[in-house]
Scaffold this active site. Structure first.
Site, mmCIF file in Angstrom:
data_model
loop_
_atom_site.group_PDB
_atom_site.id
_atom_site.type_symbol
_atom_site.label_atom_id
_atom_site.label_comp_id
_atom_site.label_asym_id
_atom_site.label_seq_id
_atom_site.Cartn_x
_atom_site.Cartn_y
_atom_site.Cartn_z
ATOM 1 N N LYS A 60 7.930 6.867 16.966
ATOM 2 C CA LYS A 60 6.952 6.786 15.864
ATOM 3 C C LYS A 60 5.864 7.841 16.058
ATOM 4 O O LYS A 60 5.447 8.114 17.197
ATOM 5 C CB LYS A 60 6.360 5.368 15.841
ATOM 6 C CG LYS A 60 5.491 5.056 14.634
ATOM 7 C CD LYS A 60 5.048 3.593 14.646
ATOM 8 C CE LYS A 60 4.172 3.226 13.470
ATOM 9 N NZ LYS A 60 3.801 1.803 13.459
ATOM 10 N N SER A 135 4.721 -0.762 9.256
ATOM 11 C CA SER A 135 4.402 0.648 9.120
ATOM 12 C C SER A 135 5.397 1.563 9.833
ATOM 13 O O SER A 135 5.381 2.767 9.603
ATOM 14 C CB SER A 135 2.998 0.911 9.664
ATOM 15 O OG SER A 135 2.946 0.608 11.059
ATOM 16 N N SER A 159 4.651 -4.526 12.380
ATOM 17 C CA SER A 159 5.186 -3.214 11.980
ATOM 18 C C SER A 159 6.477 -2.790 12.646
ATOM 19 O O SER A 159 7.044 -1.772 12.268
ATOM 20 C CB SER A 159 4.142 -2.133 12.192
ATOM 21 O OG SER A 159 3.252 -2.156 11.131
HETATM 22 N N1 GLN Z 1 1.333 -4.795 7.868
HETATM 23 C C1 GLN Z 1 0.345 -5.010 8.875
HETATM 24 C C2 GLN Z 1 -0.904 -4.256 8.558
HETATM 25 O O1 GLN Z 1 -0.896 -3.467 7.639
HETATM 26 C C3 GLN Z 1 0.891 -4.654 10.228
HETATM 27 C C4 GLN Z 1 0.644 -3.285 10.682
HETATM 28 C C5 GLN Z 1 1.175 -2.987 12.058
HETATM 29 O O2 GLN Z 1 1.777 -3.829 12.708
HETATM 30 N N2 GLN Z 1 0.887 -1.782 12.516
HETATM 31 O O3 GLN Z 1 -1.911 -4.431 9.196
#
Ligand code: GLN
Length: 461
Positions: A60, A135, A159
């Protein structure tokens, strides 16, 4: 089993073939596979024959790799070339893993669809014009499309698990502290954890064991010893599984998700597992507590990207305008929204009303998990209430996007490990993931149940 460097070069060619034939997926940000291939071709000795020998891996875009652009899919870091390796990168290289590319993500890991990226959205390998989840959507797609064997993502509130569910692969969030965060760009430090995507559970275990363990560069990394994995079907079946939610009470749950959940529960019961319904009332406050606490931490973590210490600097003559314009131009809409909410909940007039209340809720949720694990070995629940949806459907509706994190954020609030397992396909052939969670440092229980489900042909891969 890969045995020669020639076979590895073929794998790298296949990575590039898939990449070139599916540009619409947009899952790769920086591709350095040709450099790796020429190193391999020039010397038979160039790859270490460690536990990841021959495994191709994607990373990532928020995990630092030396001499690679790590921009967190943001404009403010668009010219940032990392001067160092994250600990996980050093450990992968020591074991002979081949890092071929970085992958697309929501800017600074804030989002659930990989639509908030300076590089444009990533699309799902399954279905037309569908989001990949987020994400870490780019990593999930790189694995589900077969480009790479494995990928790393980061999981602050789901994410890794949610895009794994949307893309039909495994996605693991380890226990907080199990994997060093040194070199992971911080979003909300007390929640962030590096996690793994894979198509095979064996591969996931290899990468997990490689990157786990204490790191003196991360004071929050744990000294808890990794136990060797030992699979025994009888032992697996003796595990007691708790159901933390009563899903018939959810109004906004996809019928395909509910069906997959019920089918899996029935299969587990038939296989001899003891299943018990739990009462975990505090979980209904998890999304609210998560969005208060993570925005607070994010507003503090992202303060360094001001055009002076880090990040692109706007051209201006006075200092106030430099700060103002660098942040205004450099951050995207979702990141700005989180910084504003975070600053608000930490402000002196509202600190007690929001931030300290959310901390108390976090503690109650943690206590409820401790209580649950005093009577069960694992928890079973969906990964996400919905299926992958069309690009653009939720981008203008942040609240609805936040609410879909309902099943993943409780684990980050309490630090426990959880895995999304690809267990179903909808009528329209879209993947459905279900989640297992265990107590701290009990990732081996999660690997065992995955192996059991895969050996009994319950997984879709
Ligand atoms: N969807 C969650 C957020 O937007 C999780 C994000 C993540 O785990 N980086 O905060």
């Amino acid at each position: 089993m890969i045995s020669t460097n020639l076979e590895i070069s073929k794998k790298i060619d296949s990575f590039n073939e898939i990449l070139d034939s599916s540009p619409h997926l947009n899952c790769v940000v920086s591709n350095f596979s040709q450099k790796i291939k020429s190193e391999i071709c020039s010397s038979e000795q160039s790859i270490k024959k460690g536990s990841l020998y021959g495994k191709t891996i994607a990373i990532k875009n928020n995990i630092n790799i030396k001499n690679v652009k790590i921009d967190c899919s943001s404009k403010i870091l668009q010219n940032y070339i990392s001067p160092y390796n994250a600990t996980v990168i050093d450990r992968i290289e020591e074991e002979g893993g081949l890092i071929l590319c970085t992958t697309n993500m929501d800017e600074f890991a804030m989002g659930s669809s990989t639509e908030y990226s300076i590089h444009g959205p990533t699309l799902n390998w399954h279905g037309d014009n569908m989001v990949a989840g987020g994400s870490s959507g780019g990593s999930a797609v790189a694995v589900s499309s077969g480009m790479v064997d494995l990928a790393l993502g980061s999981d602050t509130g789901g994410s890794v698990r949610q895009p794994a569910s949307f893309c039909g692969v495994y996605g693991l969030k380890p226990t907080y502290g199990r994997v060093s965060r040194y070199g992971l760009t911080a979003f909300a430090s007390s929640f962030d954890q590096i996690g793994v995507f894979s198509r095979k559970i064996n591969d996931m275990q290899k990468l997990f064991f490689t990157i786990s363990g204490h790191d003196k560069k991360d004071s929050t990394s744990s000294k808890n010893k990794l136990q060797p994995f030992d699979y025994n079907e009888k032992k697996v079946k003796s595990m007691k599984i708790g159901l933390p939610y009563r899903l018939d009470q959810f109004k906004h749950l996809s019928k395909d998700v509910l069906e997959c959940y019920n089918k899996t529960v029935n299969f587990l019961k038939k296989s001899g597992f003891e299943i018990v319904q739990l009462d975990m009332d505090s979980l209904k406050y998890a999304v609210s507590a998560y969005y208060i606490l993570t925005t607070a931490e994010a507003s503090s973590n992202l303060a360094r990207f001001d055009g002076i210490r880090y990040g692109e600097r706007s051209v201006n003559s006075d200092i106030d305008s430099i700060y103002f314009d660098s942040k205004t131009d450099g951050f995207g809409e979702e990141v700005k929204r989180r910084i504003i909410i975070g600053t608000y909940v930490l402000s002196s007039g509202y600190y007690d009303q929001f931030y300290s209340k959310a901390q108390k809720v976090r503690k109650i949720i943690k206590t409820d998990f401790d209580k649950a694990f005093s009577s069960v070995d694992m928890l079973f629940l969906p990964t996400c209430p919905e299926l992958p949806y069309e690009l653009g459907k939720k981008k203008g509706d942040p609240l609805s996007m936040y609410l879909s994190d309902i099943f993943t954020v409780p684990m980050n609030l309490s630090g426990i490990p959880a895995i999304s397992v690809p267990l179903g396909l909808s009528d329209k052939k879209l993947p459905i993931g279900m989640q297992f969670a265990s107590n701290n440092f009990e990732e081996n229980k999660l690997f065992s149940i995955c192996r059991f489900l895969s050996e009994n042909n319950r997984t879709i891969i």
